[in-house]
Design an enzyme around this catalytic site. Structure first.
Site, PDB file in Angstrom:
ATOM      1  N   ASP A  12       0.998  -1.489   0.404  1.00  0.00           N
ATOM      2  CA  ASP A  12       0.322  -0.262   0.024  1.00  0.00           C
ATOM      3  C   ASP A  12       0.559   1.387  -0.238  1.00  0.00           C
ATOM      4  OD1 ASP A  12      -2.245   1.785   0.150  1.00  0.00           O
ATOM      5  OD2 ASP A  12      -1.764   2.040   2.660  1.00  0.00           O
ATOM      6  N   GLU A  61      -1.927  -1.134  -6.005  1.00  0.00           N
ATOM      7  CA  GLU A  61      -3.074  -0.774  -6.310  1.00  0.00           C
ATOM      8  C   GLU A  61      -2.903  -0.480  -7.066  1.00  0.00           C
ATOM      9  OE1 GLU A  61      -6.247   0.534  -3.007  1.00  0.00           O
ATOM     10  OE2 GLU A  61      -4.353   1.494  -2.352  1.00  0.00           O
ATOM     11  N   ASP A  76      -3.178   1.267   7.460  1.00  0.00           N
ATOM     12  CA  ASP A  76      -1.958   1.163   6.076  1.00  0.00           C
ATOM     13  C   ASP A  76      -2.118   0.106   6.312  1.00  0.00           C
ATOM     14  OD1 ASP A  76      -1.655   3.688   5.827  1.00  0.00           O
ATOM     15  OD2 ASP A  76      -0.256   3.994   6.806  1.00  0.00           O
TER      16      ASP A  76
END
Length: 384
Positions: free
Chosen positions: A179, A263, A345
Site C-alpha cells: 500500500d 493498487e 495502512d
C-alpha cells in the site's frame, strides 16, 4: 530477453558538438515529419506510414545538407519512433504526438554498428567515446540511445539481448501486498513500513534559490544559460536520489517475494488535488510500480495490480466487515463486528495481498466484499 543498461559517457568537445548537431537534425526531421503527417491527415483523411516518411529523406538531404551529418540509420529510426508514437495514440496508450523542443532532454538512437569495448563505446561517425561502465551484462548490444540532459550530461542507454528466454512465471512462494502512502512511502502486508525520503522537499529551498537567480538574468544571455544549468543540476540531483531509493526498495521487495500485489493508482487524477499534488509527484508511485513490474518479469515472478476502486482500507481483513466511511485523518480504527484494532495502512496492504491472490487463483474478474475488481492490462498473469 531485452534489457537496457544506462551508462554515463564523456565525449570530447568535438564529439559533443557532433552529437548535439546530430540530435538537432533528428529533432528537426521528427518535427517536420509530424507536421507533414498532421497536414496530410487533415487534407486526405490518411496519415503517412513509416516507409513514406523514410522516402522523404533523400530529397530533404539534397535540400538541407546538414541532414547528412548524422548516420542515415538514426534518421530512419526517427520515422520508426514517430510511427510508434501514432500507434500508441490510436491505441489510447498516450496522447497525440507533440513537437520536440530544443531545451528539453535530447536523444538520438544508433540502431546498429555499435560496440562496447572496455571503457569505450564505439558509435558510427563518432568513433570511441569514453564510457563509465558500472556493470557489463552478457549478450549482444542491439541499439544505443544517447541522451543529453538539460544539465549538459551525456548518457548512453544500451539495449542488450542476453539470448535467454523469459523465465516461466511461478506463483508458488511468499506473497506481499503493498500500500503506497505519503507519511510512509510503502507499507507491506507483513507490517513493515518504509519511510518516504521526500527528496524534493529536501532540496526545495536550494531549488527556489537557484530559480530566483535564474529569473533575474536577461533572456538570451550567457549568464542566464549558466543559471539555467544550475537549476537543471538541482533537478537532476533530486531525480537521481529518488531513482536510487526506488531501485533499491523495488529490488528488495522482488528478491524477497514471489508474488507482488499493488493498487492500480490513478496518479494523474490524484495530482489534481492542489493540497497533495507536490507530495504525490515527489513520491514517484508510478515509477515505483513500473520498476516492480519489469523486475518481477525478469525474475519469473508475478506482479498483480488490484483495481483502484477496491476498498482496501475500509474492509476488515479478519472478518471482511466493511465500514461506511473512513476519512484520511483516521489512521487507526476498530472493527465493529470482531473488535479487531487495525492500523489503516497495514490493513489495506493485507487486503490488497488477499485480493491479488484471489485474482491470481481465478485468473478472471473477481468479486470481493461487494466491490468488483479486475487485473490491469499487461500484468504478468493476464492471458492474451
Amino acid at each position: 530477453m531485452l534489457k537496457a543498461y544506462k551508462y554515463r559517457i564523456y565525449p570530447t568537445n568535438e564529439q559533443k558538438d557532433q552529437l548535439i548537431r546530430s540530435m538537432g537534425s533528428a529533432r528537426w526531421f521528427y518535427n517536420y515529419a509530424l507536421n507533414l503527417t498532421s497536414q496530410t491527415y487533415k487534407e486526405t483523411g490518411f496519415g503517412l506510414s513509416r516507409n513514406d516518411i523514410i522516402k522523404l529523406l533523400p530529397g530533404l538531404k539534397k535540400e538541407h545538407e546538414w541532414l547528412s551529418e548524422p548516420p542515415s540509420q538514426c534518421l530512419q529510426q526517427v520515422a520508426l519512433d514517430l510511427s510508434s508514437a501514432f500507434l500508441n495514440f490510436f491505441e489510447k496508450r498516450a496522447s497525440y504526438p507533440s513537437f520536440k523542443k530544443k531545451h528539453n532532454k535530447q536523444s538520438i538512437r544508433f540502431p546498429q554498428s555499435v560496440k562496447l569495448q572496455g571503457d569505450y563505446l564505439k558509435l558510427p561517425k563518432l568513433g570511441k567515446v569514453y564510457c563509465k561502465v558500472s556493470r557489463l551484462p552478457e549478450g549482444k548490444i542491439k541499439s544505443v540511445t544517447v541522451l543529453l540532459t538539460p544539465s549538459g550530461q551525456f548518457y548512453a542507454s544500451c539495449l542488450y539481448d542476453d539470448g535467454k528466454e523469459k523465465p516461466t512465471t511461478n506463483s508458488d512462494g511468499k506473497a506481499v501486498g503493498i500500500d503506497c502512502g505519503l507519511s510512509h512511502f510503502a507499507i507491506t502486508s507483513d507490517g513493515t513500513k518504509h519511510g518516504n525520503p521526500k527528496y524534493y522537499r529536501k532540496y526545495e529551498d536550494k531549488l527556489a534559490k537557484k530559480q530566483k537567480q535564474l529569473s533575474r538574468k536577461q533572456k538570451g544571455s550567457k549568464n542566464r544559460n549558466e543559471a539555467r544549468i544550475k537549476v537543471a543540476k538541482v533537478h537532476a540531483k533530486i531525480t537521481r536520489c529518488r531513482e536510487d531509493f526506488l531501485h533499491k526498495l523495488s529490488r528488495k521487495l522482488v528478491d524477497e517475494n514471489q508474488v507482488i500485489v499493488v493498487e492500480n493508482l490513478a496518479v494523474k487524477n490524484m495530482v489534481k488535488n492542489h493540497k497533495l499534488a507536490k507530495s504525490i509527484s515527489d513520491a514517484g508511485w508510478g515509477q515505483f510500480c513500473t520498476m516492480l513490474k519489469y523486475k518481477a518479469e525478469w525474475e519469473g515472478k508475478v506482479y498483480i495490480e488490484v483495481d483502484r476502486f477496491f476498498s482496501s482500507s475500509k474492509i476488515c481483513h479478519v472478518c471482511s466487515n466493511q465500514v461506511g466511511s473512513l476519512p484520511l485523518d483516521i489512521r487507526q480504527w476498530t472493527c465493529s463486528d470482531c473488535n479487531t484494532q487495525h492500523d489503516r495502512d497495514i490493513n489495506a496492504a493485507i487486503n490488497i495481498r488477499e485480493e491479488g491472490l484471489r485474482l491470481l487463483a481465478g485468473g478472471h474478474l473477481a468479486t470481493a466484499s461487494g466491490v468488483r475488481v479486475r487485473p490491469s492490462k499487461g500484468t504478468a498473469f493476464t492471458r492474451r
